[in-house]
Write an enzyme that holds these catalytic residues in place. Structure first.
Site, PDB file in Angstrom:
ATOM      1  N   SER A  94       6.624   8.118  27.135  1.00 37.10           N
ATOM      2  CA  SER A  94       5.223   8.523  27.123  1.00 37.10           C
ATOM      3  C   SER A  94       4.585   8.049  28.419  1.00 37.10           C
ATOM      4  CB  SER A  94       4.516   7.860  25.934  1.00 37.10           C
ATOM      5  OG  SER A  94       3.111   8.007  26.008  1.00 37.10           O
ATOM      6  N   TYR A 119       2.481   0.417  19.963  1.00 34.10           N
ATOM      7  CA  TYR A 119       3.112   1.659  20.404  1.00 34.10           C
ATOM      8  C   TYR A 119       3.597   1.517  21.844  1.00 34.10           C
ATOM      9  CZ  TYR A 119       3.412   6.510  22.058  1.00 34.10           C
ATOM     10  OH  TYR A 119       3.828   7.686  22.626  1.00 34.10           O
TER      11      TYR A 119
END
Length: 284
Positions: free
Chosen positions: A141, A154
């Site tokens: 990401s 995360y």
């Protein structure tokens, strides 16, 4: 960039039932390649398998189960004779401040996003190495490079995956195996709605506000989700694929700003760095 032959390949894709995974699964089989599509709910993969016949092997898989991962990879190898491309896409995004998360949520975030990808990668490596080729794509990401408040757990899972993948790339390059970290920026995939969330604590309202304000400050834009399938296939066709690639625009600007801040912080602390090294003023 130089492309390799478009001979049909065999892909192993985790998290293939929804979001980017579902789009990539369709792109892979519509191009004519073979696909081992995995998801926790194998029934969600039935329509894809029915539409494309023997070129799709749908498998139920919990990537946190190392025994199940090994069995799935063995089935894939036996069915198609080898895995050319592994795409570790399964994952979720736990949103919330560190104090808000339960112990179980913390562990699950790492188990799925980091360890799940690690187990699948380890399972495909022996035969990829023996064949002398392969491409491992780790879906991290933009959040594997930068970190915003209220997404720390995360980010931790994605930063860990980036670190191990960078090391892995150097380990497996002599065997003809490439590693690429795919870093999506902003796409409408339903990830947040489908992911577990913490119970908000009023003391951390500011953290959630900072999350949205920092993302807005980088002027990030939603990309066209369907187009990521074209990018994935183009990436697989490169003879020398990059170690990292951002899917979407304006990520480079966000990363550049982040790294500028890091360098400035390190430079501002040089006196402490010298002190820790044993170098004091006036001492060579």
């Amino acid at each position: 960039m130089t492309s390799i032959s478009n001979t049909p390949r065999t892909w192993f894709l985790t998290g293939a039932s929804r979001g980017l995974g579902a789009i990539w699964a369709r792109a892979i089989v519509e191009r004519g390649d073979n696909l081992v599509a995995t998801a926790r709910d194998v029934d969600s993969l039935r329509p894809l398998a029915e539409a494309h016949g023997d070129r799709v092997l749908p498998l139920a898989l919990d990537v946190t189960d190392t025994t199940a991962v090994g069995a799935a990879v063995t089935r894939a190898e036996d069915r198609f004779g080898g895995i050319d491309v592994l795409v570790n896409n399964a994952g979720h995004m736990l949103r919330g401040a560190l104090e808000e998360a339960t112990d179980a949520q913390v562990r699950e975030q790492m188990e799925v996003n980091y360890f799940g990808a690690l187990w699948t990668t380890r399972a495909v490596l022996p035969r990829m190495r023996a064949r002398g080729h392969g491409h491992i794509m780790q879906v991290t990401s933009l959040g594997g490079v930068v970190a915003y408040p209220a997404l720390g757990l995360y980010h931790a899972s994605k930063w860990a995956l980036e670190a191990v993948s960078e090391s892995l790339a150097g380990e497996v390059a002599p065997f003809g195996i490439h590693v690429t970290m795919i870093e999506p920026i902003m796409f409408s995939t339903g990830l947040t709605a489908q992911s577990p969330q913490t119970t908000p604590h009023p003391a951390y309202g500011h953290a959630r506000e900072l999350l949205y304000s920092e993302a807005a400050a980088h002027n990030l834009e939603l990309g066209r989700t369907e187009s990521t399938g074209d990018a994935l296939l183009a990436l697989a066709d490169l003879a020398e694929p990059p170690l990292r690639v951002l899917f979407g625009i304006k990520g480079v600007e966000a990363i550049r700003g982040e790294y500028d801040k890091r360098l400035a912080t390190w430079e501002a602390g040089q006196d402490l760095s010298r002190l820790a090294h044993g170098v004091r003023a006036g001492i060579a």
